[in-house]
Scaffold this active site. Structure first.
Site: not given
Ligand SMILES: Nc1nc(=O)c2c([nH]1)NC[C@@H]1CN(c3ccc(C(=O)N[C@@H](CCC(=O)O)C(=O)O)cc3)CN21
Ligand SMILES: CC(C)C(=O)C(=O)O
Ligand SMILES: [Mg+2]
Length: 264
Positions: A45, A181
């Protein structure tokens, strides 16, 4: 040519071989990355930011991801293809099933969702219905407004402990891959060692089971900015194919990420 599968990725972890991954959004780049030997391609995304020029990933729709997944699928022969479930497309189990079906039908072999143990029932439900799931913990960009910016996560000991237990809960629920992340390298290492499934890091240090980068960052052409953990491989190679093969080589050898592309 042997296709990369979820069991193939697990075998890589077990053999101590690093997994290489890049985002891809179209057939031409997917084909080139595939030919260079990238193991996994993510229709992220992040496309909201690097393709559409938005400030964050929140405006991305399921139709956006499905469109790009179809293109990537057509360009890919060997690599494993996974697709992001966009913001609010997995808010309820019913929505999740319908939207995951759209992405699987578009050509994804796995869907990725941001979040911890609140997703466990949904993950089990997806698995039972034939949909493999990738988790995503740490800096989960769909929660940027909760974090108050794109900030490193898990620096405090209590936060790190919570993240580790969420990772274990996701594995227990059935995720077969985990993206981690923007966390300190020590936490990237701890999570990778604690889990059986492969952990793919981005800004999570060198000790995760693999690495992923946003393709535009690897070529140094991102419209917005360059996160510290990313590296422009085009500047030192001068050729896109060479940039990709140098990235693969550096991930496999452990040369990337070095300390300058990691967080403490
Ligand atoms: N081009 C691009 N690359 C990405 O890696 C990426 C996207 N876009 N869009 C979706 C998310 C958003 N991501 C981001 C965006 C910014 C930072 C960032 O600026 N991080 C700071 C850390 C700040 C701190 O120290 O807390 C940095 O300096 O890298 C990190 C991840 C990762 N993803
Ligand atoms: C940065 C990766 C992991 C991602 O989720 C994306 O590209 O959207
Ligand atoms: Mg994403």
């Amino acid at each position: 040519m042997k296709k990369v599968t979820v069991s193939g990725l697990l075998k890589k972890k077990q053999a101590g071989e690093k997994i290489t991954s890049l985002t891809a959004y179209d057939a031409s780049f997917a084909k080139m990355f595939d030919e260079q030997g990238v193991d996994a391609l993510l229709i992220g995304d992040s496309l909201g930011m690097v393709l559409q020029g938005q400030d964050d990933t929140l405006p991305v729709t399921i139709d956006d991801i499905a469109y790009h997944t179809k293109s990537v699928r057509r360009g890919t022969e060997r690599a494993f293809v996974l697709a992001d479930m966009p913001f609010m497309s997995y808010a309820t189990p019913e929505q999740t099933y319908a939207n995951a079906a759209t992405l699987m039908a578009a050509g994804a072999s796995m869907v990725k969702m941001e979040g911890g143990s609140w997703l466990c029932d949904t993950i089990k439900g997806l698995n039972l219905r034939g949909v493999p799931v990738c988790g995503h913990l740490g800096l989960t960009p769909q929660s940027v407004h909760v974090f108050g910016g794109f900030k490193v996560q898990g620096r405090e000991a209590s936060q790190a402990e919570k993240l580790l237990s969420e990772a274990k809960a996701l594995e227990e629920a059935g995720v077969q891959l985990l993206v981690l992340e923007c966390v300190p390298s020590s936490l990237g290492k701890a999570v990778s060692e604690a889990l059986t499934i492969p952990v793919i890091g981005i800004g999570a240090g060198k000790d995760t089971d693999g690495q992923i980068l946003v393709m535009h960052d690897m070529f140094g052409i991102s419209a917005n900015y360059m996160p510290k953990f990313s590296k422009n491989y085009l500047v030192e190679t001068g050729d896109m194919r060479k940039a990709v093969s140098k990235y693969i080589e550096d991930v496999q050898s452990g040369a990337f990420p070095s300390a300058e592309h990691s967080f403490e």
